[in-house]
Design a protein around this motif. Structure first.
Motif, short mmCIF file in Angstrom:
data_model
loop_
_atom_site.label_atom_id
_atom_site.label_comp_id
_atom_site.label_asym_id
_atom_site.label_seq_id
_atom_site.Cartn_x
_atom_site.Cartn_y
_atom_site.Cartn_z
N ARG A 107 22.34 4.82 43.58
CA ARG A 107 23.32 5.97 43.82
C ARG A 107 23.66 6.08 45.35
N SER A 110 26.06 3.62 46.55
CA SER A 110 27.56 3.90 45.84
C SER A 110 27.99 4.91 46.99
N ALA A 111 27.20 5.84 47.39
CA ALA A 111 27.77 6.87 48.02
C ALA A 111 28.19 6.53 49.51
N ASP A 117 30.78 8.52 41.39
CA ASP A 117 29.43 8.77 40.85
C ASP A 117 29.88 7.79 39.52
N GLU A 122 24.11 8.36 36.50
CA GLU A 122 23.73 9.67 36.70
C GLU A 122 22.73 10.09 35.64
#
Length: 607
Positions: A107, A110-111, A117, A122
């Motif tokens: 995560r 990717s951010a 997202d 998630e």
């Protein structure tokens, strides 16, 4: 197992010898097939049976209770095996920590790169976090689970068709089946009841997901989360699962069984009683037809046969728990007893003299409102009649004279002494068959009063009150009021009322009967007569299919309704349970003949 696995290497040269050896061992031990012909994806067992084994590789994201039911109830020969192995808590926590670390790093990466997202990532991270907290709190565990199935058919073509249909059904359930290619023997033995997993294709499940895989559930009945004492009712009428219910986990504990004569309602009720006794429930039965006596004798229950010489119930007995107003309450009940005995309502003046006589009888026995005196022997109806005669007034003498048949006359056997048998024990059966018709009403009243006193006692215990042939009680005002009162108030005292009747019209045709049905969380309908199905349909809102099913149902088959859920079932019993539950006259005659042979055969040497 090693010898069978060795056959895969050179099947053509080894199988003829193996077939001979297996056949001789089968003749000796009665175990195993005569031969095995091993293929890459199929296995020929014996001369005509062909099999193919599969493992479940992918599962749906979410499942509900009984989600395996379509696979278990598929109309073909399929053996399904579920292999479960617990994961140690330390190993589970370490795996979850690493999984959460991988998901969190993904995560963050990717951010940093400005990506959107991923909903799947998630969701997985949220599930892993929730599961980690549940494991830390001891609310769940992890298990490695493998689900395997072996499909059987007679011939290669039939097997191919069945396998294709099973795969289509599995695709609809979002399951991916992988064949046991070149491991057909291991796949077959994995689905045998040996506890061996030769394929080891597994996934990790938590406790809730594993519980949803439990194969013996009915997906048509609402499952209660806090159910701890379920009772087996029977097998599912439309599938391969079992139908269980737990009355003590429902909003109220009452049940109603409606069926025509011979449909198996008493049989089903006896199974319910036996299986309730296993969990410590005290059972009290109102038995008008002497059908529960054998069951009570077998399990060491108490049998009170009213109408048999020497069996008495004193209506003036005080409750075992001391209470300051106990004497006055019993005096009020004495008014009801006398009114039923005389068959008419008492006038105000008659009630006055009767009340005085009852209190005088208690006083003569040394019993007052002081609870320390309540352990003394209670007065009887004869003592009350003597007090009326000693009063000297015309109304008192009239009452004493009208009570004479029940104190010193033909009907005195039920009242001419103290209570002969204490209504104690895990199973109490009140058998009313021997009561004369003239005493049915008062006998029923005394029994219901004794039951109600136990139900309302301060001692908290789960109690099941079974009223068989309830239509007989509905004819008596006292019996109808008892059923109504029990149906309304039983839950407050941790008690359940089970009403069984073959005359649905009498039960549904009165306001009290409708109230009893409306206050029953469990409603069981067995085979119905065509004349009664209209009222049943109107009361329970049956569909056309359910109506036809009840008209043509076999003995012991029917519908169970719990709330908005409804399922078809067929009652099942073990051999020992069947002996105690059956009411078939032919079977009972054979049992009696086996116990007491009267006509010995020539082989016995008596001819």
């Amino acid at each position: 197992m090693r010898s069978l696995t060795a056959l895969v290497g050179d099947a053509a040269s080894i199988l003829p010898l193996a077939s001979t050896v297996k056949a001789s061992r089968r003749d000796t031990l009665g175990l195993g097939p005569s031969s095995l012909t091993v293929g890459s994806k199929t296995l020929a067992i014996g001369e005509s049976t062909h099999a193919a084994s599969f493992a479940v590789a992918d599962y749906p994201a979410e499942v509900g209770n009984g989600w395996l039911e379509p696979l278990l109830s598929y109309p073909a020969r399929i053996d399904v095996a579920i292999h479960v192995e617990p994961v140690p808590a330390t190993v589970a926590a370490d795996r979850l920590r690493k999984q959460r670390a991988r998901l969190e790093s993904g995560r963050r990466l990717s951010a940093e790169r400005g990506r959107l997202d991923d909903p799947l990532t998630e969701s997985t991270a949220a599930d892993a976090r929730e599961l980690a907290y549940r494991l830390a709190c001891g609310e769940g565990r992890l298990f490695t689970v493998g689900i395997y199935l072996t499909v059987f058919a007679d011939g290669d073509e039939a097997l191919a068709e069945t396998v294709s249909a099973v795969k289509s059904m599995a695709d609809g359930m979002l399951l991916r089946l992988v064949p046991a290619t070149y491991r057909t023997v291991q796949g077959w033995t994995t689905t045998l009841p040996l506890g061996l997993d030769g394929l080891r294709i597994r996934r990790t499940f938590d406790t809730d997901a594993l519980a949803a895989c439990f194969p013996f559930t009915s997906d048509q009945l609402a499952q209660v989360a806090d159910s701890t004492t379920p009772v087996l009712l029977g097998v599912n009428g439309t599938g391969a699962g079992l139908v269980c219910f737990d009355r003590w986990a429902l909003d109220n504990y009452n049940s109603v069984v409606l069926a025509r004569s011979g449909a198996g309602k008493s049989y089903l009720t006896k199974l319910d009683i036996l299986r309730s006794l296993y969990s410590g429930v005290q059972v009290m039965v109102v038995d008008p037809e002497q059908e529960y006596v054998r069951l009570a004798e077998a399990v060491g229950g108490t049998i009170i046969e009213l109408g048999v010489p020497g069996t008495r119930i004193n209506p003036f007995d005080l409750p075992s728990e001391p209470s300051g107003d106990a004497v006055r309450r019993r005096a009020l009940f004495g008014h009801t007893v006398v009114s039923v005995l005389l068959g008419s309502e008492l006038t105000a003046s008659e009630r006055a003299v009767l009340d005085t006589a009852i209190l005088a009888a208690y006083a003569q026995a040394g019993i007052t409102d002081d609870v320390r005196t309540h352990s003394r022997a209670a007065p009887t109806l004869i003592d009350v009649a003597n007090a009326l005669a000693a009063d000297g007034g015309p109304e008192a003498k009239s009452l004493a004279g009208r009570l004479a048949p029940h104190t010193t006359g033909s009907f005195a056997g039920l009242f001419n002494g103290p209570t002969s048998t204490a209504a104690e024990g895990h199973l109490v059966v009140y058998a009313l068959k021997h009561l004369p018709e003239e005493l049915k009403a008062i006998g029923t009243l005394l029994v219901l009063d004794a039951i109600w006193r136990q139900v309302t006692s301060p001692q908290r215990q789960r109690r099941l009150v079974v009223v068989d042939e309830a239509w007989l009680l509905m004819k008596e005002p006292a019996g109808a009021r008892f059923l109504f009162r029990m149906g309304k108030a039983a839950r407050k005292y941790w008690a359940a009322l089970a009403v069984i009747t073959q005359d649905a019209a009498d039960l549904l045709g009165s306001e009290l009967g409708q109230a009893v049905v409306a206050n029953a969380a469990i409603q069981i309908l067995l085979r119905q007569a065509p004349q009664a199905v209209e009222s049943i349909d109107a009361a329970f809102g049956l569909s056309a299919g359910e109506r036809a099913y009840l008209l043509a149902a076999d003995r012991g088959c029917g519908l169970i309704t719990i709330g908005a859920s409804r399922a078809a079932f067929s009652a099942v019993a073990s051999a020992d349970e069947h002996v105690l539950a059956t009411t078939d006259p032919a079977e009972l005659a054979r049992m009696d003949a086996a116990k007491n042979p009267r006509n010995p055969s020539p082989e016995d040497g008596d001819f």
